[in-house]
Design a protein around this motif. Structure first.
Motif, short mmCIF file in Angstrom:
data_model
loop_
_atom_site.label_atom_id
_atom_site.label_comp_id
_atom_site.label_asym_id
_atom_site.label_seq_id
_atom_site.Cartn_x
_atom_site.Cartn_y
_atom_site.Cartn_z
N ALA A 153 -14.94 -3.39 -6.84
CA ALA A 153 -14.41 -2.82 -8.08
C ALA A 153 -15.12 -3.44 -9.28
O ALA A 153 -15.10 -4.65 -9.46
N TRP A 154 -15.75 -2.60 -10.08
CA TRP A 154 -16.40 -3.04 -11.31
C TRP A 154 -15.36 -3.01 -12.42
O TRP A 154 -14.88 -1.95 -12.81
N VAL A 155 -14.97 -4.17 -12.90
CA VAL A 155 -13.91 -4.27 -13.90
C VAL A 155 -14.36 -5.18 -15.03
O VAL A 155 -14.58 -6.38 -14.83
N MET A 156 -14.49 -4.60 -16.21
CA MET A 156 -14.78 -5.38 -17.42
C MET A 156 -15.92 -6.38 -17.24
O MET A 156 -15.80 -7.54 -17.57
N GLY A 157 -17.02 -5.91 -16.68
CA GLY A 157 -18.23 -6.72 -16.60
C GLY A 157 -18.41 -7.56 -15.35
O GLY A 157 -19.33 -8.36 -15.27
N GLU A 158 -17.54 -7.40 -14.35
CA GLU A 158 -17.73 -8.15 -13.11
C GLU A 158 -17.20 -7.36 -11.91
O GLU A 158 -16.34 -6.50 -12.05
N PHE A 159 -17.75 -7.68 -10.75
CA PHE A 159 -17.27 -7.08 -9.52
C PHE A 159 -16.13 -7.92 -8.98
O PHE A 159 -16.22 -9.14 -8.92
N LEU A 160 -15.05 -7.24 -8.57
CA LEU A 160 -13.88 -7.91 -8.01
C LEU A 160 -13.58 -7.36 -6.63
O LEU A 160 -13.89 -6.21 -6.32
N ASP A 161 -12.96 -8.20 -5.80
CA ASP A 161 -12.52 -7.77 -4.47
C ASP A 161 -11.26 -6.92 -4.59
O ASP A 161 -10.45 -7.10 -5.51
N GLN A 162 -11.10 -6.02 -3.63
CA GLN A 162 -9.88 -5.23 -3.52
C GLN A 162 -9.22 -5.55 -2.19
O GLN A 162 -9.90 -5.80 -1.19
N VAL A 163 -7.90 -5.53 -2.17
CA VAL A 163 -7.12 -5.74 -0.96
C VAL A 163 -6.52 -4.40 -0.56
O VAL A 163 -6.02 -3.66 -1.41
N LEU A 164 -6.58 -4.09 0.73
CA LEU A 164 -5.95 -2.89 1.27
C LEU A 164 -4.74 -3.32 2.08
O LEU A 164 -4.83 -4.20 2.92
N LEU A 165 -3.61 -2.69 1.79
CA LEU A 165 -2.37 -2.96 2.52
C LEU A 165 -1.84 -1.64 3.04
O LEU A 165 -1.93 -0.62 2.35
N GLY A 166 -1.31 -1.65 4.25
CA GLY A 166 -0.80 -0.42 4.84
C GLY A 166 0.58 -0.61 5.44
O GLY A 166 0.97 -1.71 5.83
N LEU A 167 1.31 0.50 5.50
CA LEU A 167 2.64 0.51 6.09
C LEU A 167 2.81 1.83 6.83
O LEU A 167 2.55 2.90 6.27
N LEU A 168 3.24 1.75 8.09
CA LEU A 168 3.50 2.93 8.89
C LEU A 168 4.98 3.27 8.86
O LEU A 168 5.83 2.37 8.77
N ALA A 169 5.28 4.55 8.98
CA ALA A 169 6.67 5.00 8.93
C ALA A 169 7.52 4.30 9.98
O ALA A 169 8.64 3.88 9.71
N ARG A 170 7.01 4.13 11.20
CA ARG A 170 7.79 3.50 12.27
C ARG A 170 8.14 2.05 11.94
O ARG A 170 9.22 1.58 12.26
N ASP A 171 7.22 1.34 11.27
CA ASP A 171 7.49 -0.04 10.90
C ASP A 171 8.50 -0.11 9.76
O ASP A 171 9.37 -0.99 9.75
N TRP A 172 8.40 0.81 8.82
CA TRP A 172 9.35 0.87 7.71
C TRP A 172 10.75 1.18 8.23
O TRP A 172 11.73 0.55 7.86
N THR A 173 10.85 2.16 9.15
CA THR A 173 12.14 2.53 9.72
C THR A 173 12.74 1.39 10.52
O THR A 173 13.94 1.09 10.39
N ALA A 174 11.93 0.70 11.33
CA ALA A 174 12.41 -0.42 12.14
C ALA A 174 12.91 -1.55 11.26
O ALA A 174 13.94 -2.17 11.54
N ALA A 175 12.20 -1.84 10.18
CA ALA A 175 12.60 -2.92 9.27
C ALA A 175 13.92 -2.58 8.58
O ALA A 175 14.75 -3.47 8.37
N ARG A 176 14.13 -1.33 8.25
CA ARG A 176 15.38 -0.92 7.59
C ARG A 176 16.55 -1.00 8.56
O ARG A 176 17.67 -1.31 8.14
N ARG A 177 16.31 -0.75 9.84
CA ARG A 177 17.39 -0.85 10.85
C ARG A 177 17.72 -2.30 11.16
O ARG A 177 18.85 -2.61 11.49
N GLY A 178 16.69 -3.16 11.11
CA GLY A 178 16.87 -4.57 11.48
C GLY A 178 17.43 -5.36 10.37
O GLY A 178 18.19 -6.24 10.42
#
Length: 178
Positions: A153-178
């Motif tokens: 990511a080019w931001v205000m004169g420098e390159f920065l790292d990006q983080v990718l985070l993911g969540l699957l429906a089955r994991d979200w549903t299991a966490a809500r039940r638990g």
């Protein structure tokens, strides 16, 4: 309205636009870090250059505090891919509303929308590696770090790292039940 513990997500109103433009879109550093493209000034009351309300691949909300009904920011589910049943989440809190736990609640409400209302299979957050508040809000809702895009990511004169985070429906549903 979608409700979290502290926040609600509703349609944006015309009187929200000048506040969001003044406090988010015209903040050079915040806007440059959030948009993934060069910052451009936006006239108050003019069209918003980012996500349009009529874009079928995005749903844009106003985030409000439930107790007062006051605007606290904007939130979106964007890049909706109906074939793969996936999308990205984004949010922008007004400066006066940061650090109050709203971000975690907004992410939770966006997950409820994505998984329950839209029937999506996967949600993703792409954020700058130094955006600790967004990473924390995502992880508190069950998102898992899946990767780092180095110097992507080019931001205000420098390159920065990006983080990718993911969540699957089955994991979200299991966490809500638990």
């Amino acid at each position: 309205m979608l409700r979290g513990e502290k926040i609600g997500l509703r349609a944006r109103h015309e009187d929200d636009r000048p506040i969001l433009q003044r406090e988010l879109s015209n903040d050079v550093l915040v806007s440059a870090r959030a948009e993934g493209r060069p910052w451009r000034p936006v006239a108050v009351g003019g069209p918003e250059p980012r996500i349009k309300d009529d874009d079928p691949s995005a749903v844009v909300f106003a985030a409000v505090e439930l107790e007062t009904g006051g605007l606290i920011g904007t939130a979106s589910v964007w890049g909706i891919d109906n074939h793969n049943r996936s999308a990205h989440l984004g949010l922008g809190l007004l400066p006066s509303c940061r650090g109050k736990g709203y971000g975690t609640d907004v992410v939770a409400a966006l997950c409820a929308y994505g998984f329950t209302v839209r029937g999506l299979h996967r949600l993703q957050v792409d954020t700058l590696a130094d955006n600790h508040a967004m990473i924390r809000a995502a992880e508190r809702n069950g998102f898992v770090r899946e990767g780092i895009l180095r110097s992507s990511a080019w931001v205000m004169g420098e390159f920065l790292d990006q983080v990718l985070l993911g969540l699957l429906a089955r994991d979200w549903t299991a966490a809500r039940r638990g």
